[in-house]
Design an enzyme around this catalytic site. Structure first.
Site, PDB file in Angstrom:
ATOM      1  N   HIS A  71     -23.459  31.044  64.478  1.00  0.00           N
ATOM      2  CA  HIS A  71     -24.666  31.804  64.117  1.00  0.00           C
ATOM      3  C   HIS A  71     -25.307  32.496  65.326  1.00  0.00           C
ATOM      4  CE1 HIS A  71     -24.793  30.373  59.979  1.00  0.00           C
ATOM      5  NE2 HIS A  71     -24.605  29.142  60.408  1.00  0.00           N
ATOM      6  N   HIS A 182     -21.649  21.635  65.203  1.00  0.00           N
ATOM      7  CA  HIS A 182     -21.406  22.493  64.035  1.00  0.00           C
ATOM      8  C   HIS A 182     -21.422  21.765  62.694  1.00  0.00           C
ATOM      9  CE1 HIS A 182     -20.022  25.755  61.479  1.00  0.00           C
ATOM     10  NE2 HIS A 182     -18.989  25.051  61.095  1.00  0.00           N
TER      11      HIS A 182
HETATM   12 FE   FE2 Z   1     -22.170  26.340  63.375  1.00  0.00          FE
HETATM   13 FE   FE2 Z   2     -25.025  24.574  62.949  1.00  0.00          FE
END
Ligand code: FE2
Ligand code: FE2
Length: 271
Positions: A71, A182
């Protein structure tokens, strides 16, 4: 023998995560005697991306370096900050993004006691947007690093646990720690590999746990049921910080100790 103590915190999610982090950081820095605090900020702005204002608020809160992930480039207002030409840049994105992407994948910062520490950010490829080979990118970064910068922390932002183990083993003895991010779910496999690299598959999330990886449950489930996209909002309840504390020999760069870090807001006694 001097030891540096690092706190690495996983994906910081929205305002609930930011507020709890800012509230706890002064105490944590003092109580644990932290030399460096690194947080993954890829979800810090409403669950997606980061803004310059939020980045600056994290620095003010006591964070030394912000890493990112898939992101990273969601909000274009952060691009100039990613491109800042300061020597000790405090925000980095995965190094194996396309060569034309804004930002850098590594920084070297100096602690208050004078130890230089490298922070590297890489992204995996399994079930993720295509990026260049993370192992080759790690080699390229390490080749440019002065050999006297021996304390080296890697945020490996990846979905697959196997990918993360590959990175940990590949860099064993060449960096002080490889910590995964993540998935937003902390794993229980912290250890030190034979050549001195501390490893944890995933640091977990800093944000609201009464959620689906940070977003409101009542919004996420209908999207899976109907296939109709919907804008997710940040959940609010059961806020926690999650990550790892790593102790590193400042002369050799070898990890001496790693432990999981997990702090629940609801277990703290009100003061
Ligand atoms: Fe991520
Ligand atoms: Fe994340």
């Amino acid at each position: 023998m001097s030891t540096v103590r690092l706190l690495f915190l996983g994906d910081l999610f929205g305002q609930p995560g930011r507020d709890f982090l800012a509230q706890q950081m002064p105490r944590l820095r003092q109580e644990y005697g932290l030399d460096l605090v690194v947080v993954n900020g890829e979800n810090s702005a409403s669950g997606s991306g980061i803004s310059p204002k939020i980045f600056e608020s994290l620095l003010r809160a006591g964070v030394d370096v912000v890493t990112l992930g898939d992101h990273a480039l969601r909000r274009s207002e952060i691009f100039p900050t990613l491109e800042l030409a300061t020597e000790e840049i405090r925000i980095i994105r995965p190094a194996n993004f396309p060569p034309e992407a804004p930002g850098r994948g590594m920084t070297v910062v100096r602690t208050a006691s004078g130890v230089r520490i490298a922070v590297l950010n890489l992204q995996g490829r399994t079930f993720m947007n295509p990026v260049d080979c993370p192992l080759a990118a790690a080699d390229r970064l390490l080749a440019t690093l002065p050999s006297d910068v021996v304390v080296r922390l890697v945020d490996y932002h990846a979905e697959a646990t196997s990918d993360k183990q590959v990175m940990g083993r590949y860099l064993d003895g060449r960096v002080s720690a490889v910590i995964g991010t993540h998935t937003h779910v902390q794993t229980a496999d912290e250890r030190i590999f034979p050549n001195g690299t501390a490893f944890l598959t995933d640091a977990g999330m800093c944000g609201p746990y009464e959620s689906i990886i940070g977003s409101q449950i009542k919004q996420v489930i209908p999207v899976m049921r109907t296939g109709c996209p919907m804008r997710f909002e940040v959940a609010k309840q059961d806020v926690r910080l999650s990550g790892a504390i790593i102790e590193v020999d400042a002369e050799t760069g070898h990890a001496q100790h790693i432990e999981r870090f997990h702090l629940r807001q609801d277990t703290l006694v009100a003061k």
